[in-house]
Design an enzyme around this catalytic site. Structure first.
Site, PDB file in Angstrom:
ATOM      1  N   ILE A 140       7.771  11.567  20.959  1.00  0.00           N
ATOM      2  CA  ILE A 140       6.917  12.255  20.158  1.00  0.00           C
ATOM      3  C   ILE A 140       7.290  14.076  20.225  1.00  0.00           C
ATOM      4  CG2 ILE A 140       4.220  12.802  19.667  1.00  0.00           C
ATOM      5  CD1 ILE A 140       4.852   9.791  19.814  1.00  0.00           C
ATOM      6  N   CYS A 194      -2.705  45.173  28.023  1.00  0.00           N
ATOM      7  CA  CYS A 194      -2.117  44.886  27.044  1.00  0.00           C
ATOM      8  C   CYS A 194      -2.802  44.041  26.283  1.00  0.00           C
ATOM      9  CB  CYS A 194      -0.665  44.370  27.397  1.00  0.00           C
ATOM     10  SG  CYS A 194       0.308  44.950  28.828  1.00  0.00           S
ATOM     11  N   HIS A 220       2.858  22.079  10.829  1.00  0.00           N
ATOM     12  CA  HIS A 220       3.968  21.454   9.803  1.00  0.00           C
ATOM     13  C   HIS A 220       3.567  20.595   8.343  1.00  0.00           C
ATOM     14  CE1 HIS A 220       7.488  22.938  11.664  1.00  0.00           C
ATOM     15  NE2 HIS A 220       7.084  22.201  13.001  1.00  0.00           N
ATOM     16  N   GLU A 280      -2.807  12.811  35.057  1.00  0.00           N
ATOM     17  CA  GLU A 280      -2.052  13.779  34.682  1.00  0.00           C
ATOM     18  C   GLU A 280      -1.407  14.446  36.093  1.00  0.00           C
ATOM     19  OE1 GLU A 280      -0.446  15.480  31.897  1.00  0.00           O
ATOM     20  OE2 GLU A 280       0.566  16.478  33.600  1.00  0.00           O
ATOM     21  N   SER A 293       8.747  17.084  17.597  1.00  0.00           N
ATOM     22  CA  SER A 293       8.064  18.015  16.287  1.00  0.00           C
ATOM     23  C   SER A 293       7.963  16.914  15.309  1.00  0.00           C
ATOM     24  CB  SER A 293       8.793  19.300  16.091  1.00  0.00           C
ATOM     25  OG  SER A 293       8.239  19.801  15.243  1.00  0.00           O
ATOM     26  N   SER A 331       6.796  25.858  18.914  1.00  0.00           N
ATOM     27  CA  SER A 331       6.551  26.838  18.237  1.00  0.00           C
ATOM     28  C   SER A 331       4.953  27.158  17.510  1.00  0.00           C
ATOM     29  CB  SER A 331       7.459  26.596  16.444  1.00  0.00           C
ATOM     30  OG  SER A 331       8.783  26.547  16.945  1.00  0.00           O
ATOM     31  N   ARG A 361      12.609  18.548  23.680  1.00  0.00           N
ATOM     32  CA  ARG A 361      12.427  17.481  22.786  1.00  0.00           C
ATOM     33  C   ARG A 361      12.342  16.066  23.555  1.00  0.00           C
ATOM     34  NH1 ARG A 361      15.540  21.405  20.651  1.00  0.00           N
ATOM     35  NH2 ARG A 361      14.727  22.441  18.844  1.00  0.00           N
TER      36      ARG A 361
HETATM   37  C1  LIG Z   1      11.020  23.140  21.305  1.00  0.00           C
HETATM   38  C2  LIG Z   1      10.009  22.544  20.628  1.00  0.00           C
HETATM   39  C3  LIG Z   1       9.081  23.124  19.430  1.00  0.00           C
HETATM   40  C4  LIG Z   1       8.174  22.298  18.917  1.00  0.00           C
HETATM   41  N1  LIG Z   1       7.597  22.998  17.848  1.00  0.00           N
HETATM   42  C5  LIG Z   1       6.586  22.118  17.505  1.00  0.00           C
HETATM   43  C6  LIG Z   1       5.643  22.870  16.159  1.00  0.00           C
HETATM   44  O1  LIG Z   1       6.072  23.892  15.779  1.00  0.00           O
HETATM   45  N2  LIG Z   1       4.978  22.039  15.667  1.00  0.00           N
HETATM   46  C7  LIG Z   1       4.530  20.771  16.039  1.00  0.00           C
HETATM   47  O2  LIG Z   1       3.823  20.023  15.256  1.00  0.00           O
HETATM   48  N3  LIG Z   1       5.139  20.178  16.921  1.00  0.00           N
HETATM   49  C8  LIG Z   1       6.167  20.979  17.633  1.00  0.00           C
HETATM   50  N4  LIG Z   1       6.958  20.338  18.746  1.00  0.00           N
HETATM   51  C9  LIG Z   1       6.391  18.826  19.239  1.00  0.00           C
HETATM   52  C10 LIG Z   1       5.011  19.002  20.225  1.00  0.00           C
HETATM   53  O3  LIG Z   1       5.174  20.134  20.963  1.00  0.00           O
HETATM   54  C11 LIG Z   1       5.109  17.735  20.640  1.00  0.00           C
HETATM   55  O4  LIG Z   1       5.403  16.897  19.774  1.00  0.00           O
HETATM   56  C12 LIG Z   1       3.667  17.435  21.457  1.00  0.00           C
HETATM   57  O5  LIG Z   1       3.305  18.755  22.122  1.00  0.00           O
HETATM   58  C13 LIG Z   1       3.715  16.205  22.421  1.00  0.00           C
HETATM   59  O6  LIG Z   1       2.740  16.086  23.040  1.00  0.00           O
HETATM   60  P1  LIG Z   1       2.393  14.855  24.210  1.00  0.00           P
HETATM   61  O7  LIG Z   1       1.396  15.064  24.574  1.00  0.00           O
HETATM   62  O8  LIG Z   1       3.089  13.885  23.722  1.00  0.00           O
HETATM   63  O9  LIG Z   1       3.611  15.549  25.233  1.00  0.00           O
HETATM   64  P2  LIG Z   1       3.329  16.471  26.631  1.00  0.00           P
HETATM   65  O10 LIG Z   1       2.538  17.576  26.173  1.00  0.00           O
HETATM   66  O11 LIG Z   1       4.613  16.731  27.139  1.00  0.00           O
HETATM   67  O12 LIG Z   1       2.503  15.676  27.496  1.00  0.00           O
HETATM   68  C14 LIG Z   1       2.945  14.574  28.318  1.00  0.00           C
HETATM   69  C15 LIG Z   1       2.163  14.771  29.617  1.00  0.00           C
HETATM   70  O13 LIG Z   1       2.540  13.657  30.537  1.00  0.00           O
HETATM   71  C16 LIG Z   1       2.681  14.213  31.778  1.00  0.00           C
HETATM   72  N5  LIG Z   1       3.159  13.046  32.400  1.00  0.00           N
HETATM   73  C17 LIG Z   1       4.621  12.685  32.651  1.00  0.00           C
HETATM   74  N6  LIG Z   1       4.742  11.850  33.458  1.00  0.00           N
HETATM   75  C18 LIG Z   1       3.738  11.765  34.157  1.00  0.00           C
HETATM   76  C19 LIG Z   1       3.365  10.693  35.147  1.00  0.00           C
HETATM   77  N7  LIG Z   1       4.341   9.857  35.826  1.00  0.00           N
HETATM   78  N8  LIG Z   1       2.159  10.576  35.706  1.00  0.00           N
HETATM   79  C20 LIG Z   1       1.171  11.430  35.127  1.00  0.00           C
HETATM   80  N9  LIG Z   1       1.349  12.415  34.002  1.00  0.00           N
HETATM   81  C21 LIG Z   1       2.726  12.342  33.543  1.00  0.00           C
HETATM   82  C22 LIG Z   1       3.244  15.381  31.705  1.00  0.00           C
HETATM   83  O14 LIG Z   1       3.123  16.071  32.909  1.00  0.00           O
HETATM   84  C23 LIG Z   1       2.749  16.178  30.468  1.00  0.00           C
HETATM   85  O15 LIG Z   1       1.585  16.829  30.670  1.00  0.00           O
HETATM   86  C24 LIG Z   1       7.824  21.006  19.424  1.00  0.00           C
HETATM   87  C25 LIG Z   1       8.588  20.560  20.572  1.00  0.00           C
HETATM   88  C26 LIG Z   1       9.528  21.258  21.157  1.00  0.00           C
HETATM   89  C27 LIG Z   1      10.048  20.749  22.257  1.00  0.00           C
END
Ligand SMILES: Cc1cc2nc3c(=O)[nH]c(=O)nc-3n(C[C@H](O)[C@H](O)[C@H](O)COP(=O)(O)OP(=O)(O)OC[C@H]3O[C@@H](n4cnc5c(N)ncnc54)[C@H](O)[C@@H]3O)c2cc1C
Length: 508
Positions: A368, A430, A70, A52, A370, A66, A337
């Protein structure tokens, strides 16, 4: 001033001899990467590591959303999005209990303000039912007013399966569960090259060294950078279109209404669910998110908030709930997103979750967005199954086996806070956060190999999240870490690398 970590090596690239080998390497410690690590490491025969780039887990979009569980009615029946969301929603009580993550199945309302919106409610209901979403019904004005607590519209779609949970504590809990099963986490490691085999080069952002890792299976769940990782590995051309969503966070005293998420009718073309009102599990109300595509060439991780969007959010929030006119916003934030469709195409593309055809042994997860948080545990299960099949298919690599790290399994992170004298001292007025809670969070951060930051402690305790937004408690937090854990105050980060809380002393 003396040099701090990161500056010591001047960030020049140093090749280290030796490479750490694992059966499975995961790129990205967000909810998805952590959920995958948790599933795979249930098999104690398989060695797993997560790389990471940030100092801690939940610093990507998993900590910027959020926090809604869902139900799955917004997604196309048969898609990964719909199927994995429904599975994630249905099994969540049990998982939240195991992970000790606060969760409430509040239900949700999608409001029709005008008669002509009614068809949209029916369409969403039918779409949800086709995916097996339970407890969906159209409620009329009177019942809507009773459920929402105010006259919100002429009718609404009620979804009893929707809930709210804490995305920070959830993502951290997944990491801790994976760690307790033997997963190794390497924070501050930015993957910069992927060679076949798999041999991965990661830049250690703490000391500037280049480090080498190798694995039999590689899993790319790098969120906004997943397309870039595919490019490095030669596993396909995927363009991620970053689409920012900004939020207002209201003070808890302004958040008496409503007790469940209130959504407008979604605009199919927009690629978001529309600006909604979401109570957090801790009692704040959020207004958002907006949906603005970042211009080409823009920093895909530009999590700024902007004045015009903030003003618009307020107007749209007031539209949904008029008393918000006088509410006090205590913070703004944004998430981005990782969309696979451009602004012009609009709407949604399904999640890509597949073993690469070009690079066998590499599992890639793209787009990946929402409901990725809701779907993360079923995604973890599906990917763990594929990873298991790949490991069985591959011949065991005897040479790699020789330098495999045989690391003793860490014991589970203790869940009870060890009390010390003075521990109940209040650090954050708080939110009512004590010294004991902060020390526990600090110890947990260190135990998984993450790097302490105010944001990491905030994500675990809520310190600095209250009305004063840290003006009273940040200094208390710093003092307690210095005094009780011997931390050098100049080493404490605010959030990401380089964001030191203190820059130097005014007086000696
Ligand atoms: C505005 C918004 C609202 C949302 N609301 C909801 C909701 O209410 N309910 C719901 O189910 N989903 C929601 N989602 C979707 C959800 O947040 C995501 O689908 C989910 O968090 C994706 O997880 P992830 O682990 O794929 O991505 P991330 O949490 O982004 O993890 C990816 C990780 O990879 C790391 N990384 C990137 N490049 C490298 C590299 N070169 N080397 C090492 N590490 C790297 C990053 O630092 C990051 O920590 C929402 C998304 C957004 C943007």
């Amino acid at each position: 001033m003396r040099k701090r970590f990161g500056e010591i090596m001047g960030f020049h690239e140093v090749e280290r001899t030796g490479q750490k080998h694992f059966d499975v390497l995961i790129i990205g410690a967000g909810a998805v990467g952590n959920a995958i690590a948790r599933e795979i490491s249930k098999n104690s025969q398989v060695t797993v590591a997560v790389l990471e780039k940030e100092p801690d887990t939940a610093f990507g979009i998993s900590g910027r959303n959020s926090g809604v569980l869902h139900a799955g009615f917004n997604n196309k029946p048969g898609s990964f999005m719909a199927r994995l969301c429904v599975l994630g929603s249905e099994g969540f009580e049990e998982e939240a209990k195991k992970l000790r993550v606060p969760f409430k199945r509040t239900g949700k309302l999608v409001i029709a303000r005008y008669e002509e919106d009614r068809n949209q409610l029916l369409r969403l209901k039918e779409q949800g039912e086709a995916s097996g979403v339970k407890d969906l019904r159209v409620v009329e004005k009177e019942e809507l007013e009773r459920l929402a607590g105010y006259p919100a519209g002429i009718a609404a779609l009620w979804s009893g399966m929707t809930g709210i949970f804490d995305p920070f504590r959830y993502t951290v809990a997944l990491a801790e569960a994976a760690f307790a099963q033997g997963t190794k986490f390497y924070f501050g490691r930015k993957v910069v090259a992927v060679e076949q085999g798999f041999v991965i080069t990661a830049k250690n952002l703490v000391n500037g060294c280049m480090e080498r890792y190798s694995s039999r299976v590689l899993i790319n769940c790098a969120g906004l950078s997943a397309g870039e990782i595919c490019k490095m590995a030669g596993s396909g051309e995927y363009i991620i279109h970053p689409c920012r969503g900004e939020y207002h966070v209201l003070d808890r005293k302004d958040s008496a209404l409503p007790e469940m998420p209130i959504y407008p009718i979604p605009n199919e073309k927009e690629g978001g669910l529309g600006v909604h009102l979401t109570p957090t599990i801790d009692g704040n109300l959020m207004i958002g998110p907006s949906a603005e595509y970042l211009p080409e060439g823009w920093d895909p991780e530009d999590y700024s908030t902007t004045l015009n969007v903030m003003d618009r959010l307020k107007t749209e929030g007031v539209h949904l709930l008029p008393i918000l006119e006088h509410a006090a916003c205590i913070r703004s934030f944004s998430g981005i997103r990782p969309k696979l469709v451009s602004e012009k195409e609009g709407g949604y593309a399904d999640f890509v979750i597949e073993e690469s055809k070009k690079v066998p042994g590499m599992i890639q997860l793209l787009g990946i967005e929402s409901p990725g948080l809701t779907a993360s545990i079923p995604i973890g299960r599906a990917v763990a199954k594929t990873a298991g099949e790949i490991l069985e298919r591959l011949p065991s690599v005897s040479e790699s086996e020789q330098h495999k790290l045989i690391s003793p399994k860490p014991s589970a992170i203790p869940r009870t806070v060890q009390m010390e004298k003075g521990d109940l001292k209040m650090l954050c007025r708080c939110e009512g956060i004590t010294e004991a809670a902060v020390l526990d969070a600090y110890d947990r951060i260190c135990s998984i190999g993450a790097i302490p930051s105010v944001k990491g402690i905030k994500n675990r305790t809520r310190i600095t999240m209250g009305y004063c937004q840290g003006s009273f408690c940040t200094i208390n937090l710093l003092n307690v870490l210095t005094q009780k854990r011997g931390m050098d105050p100049f080493e404490l980060l605010w959030s990401d690398f380089g964001s030191y809380l203190l820059e130097g002393s005014v007086r000696k």
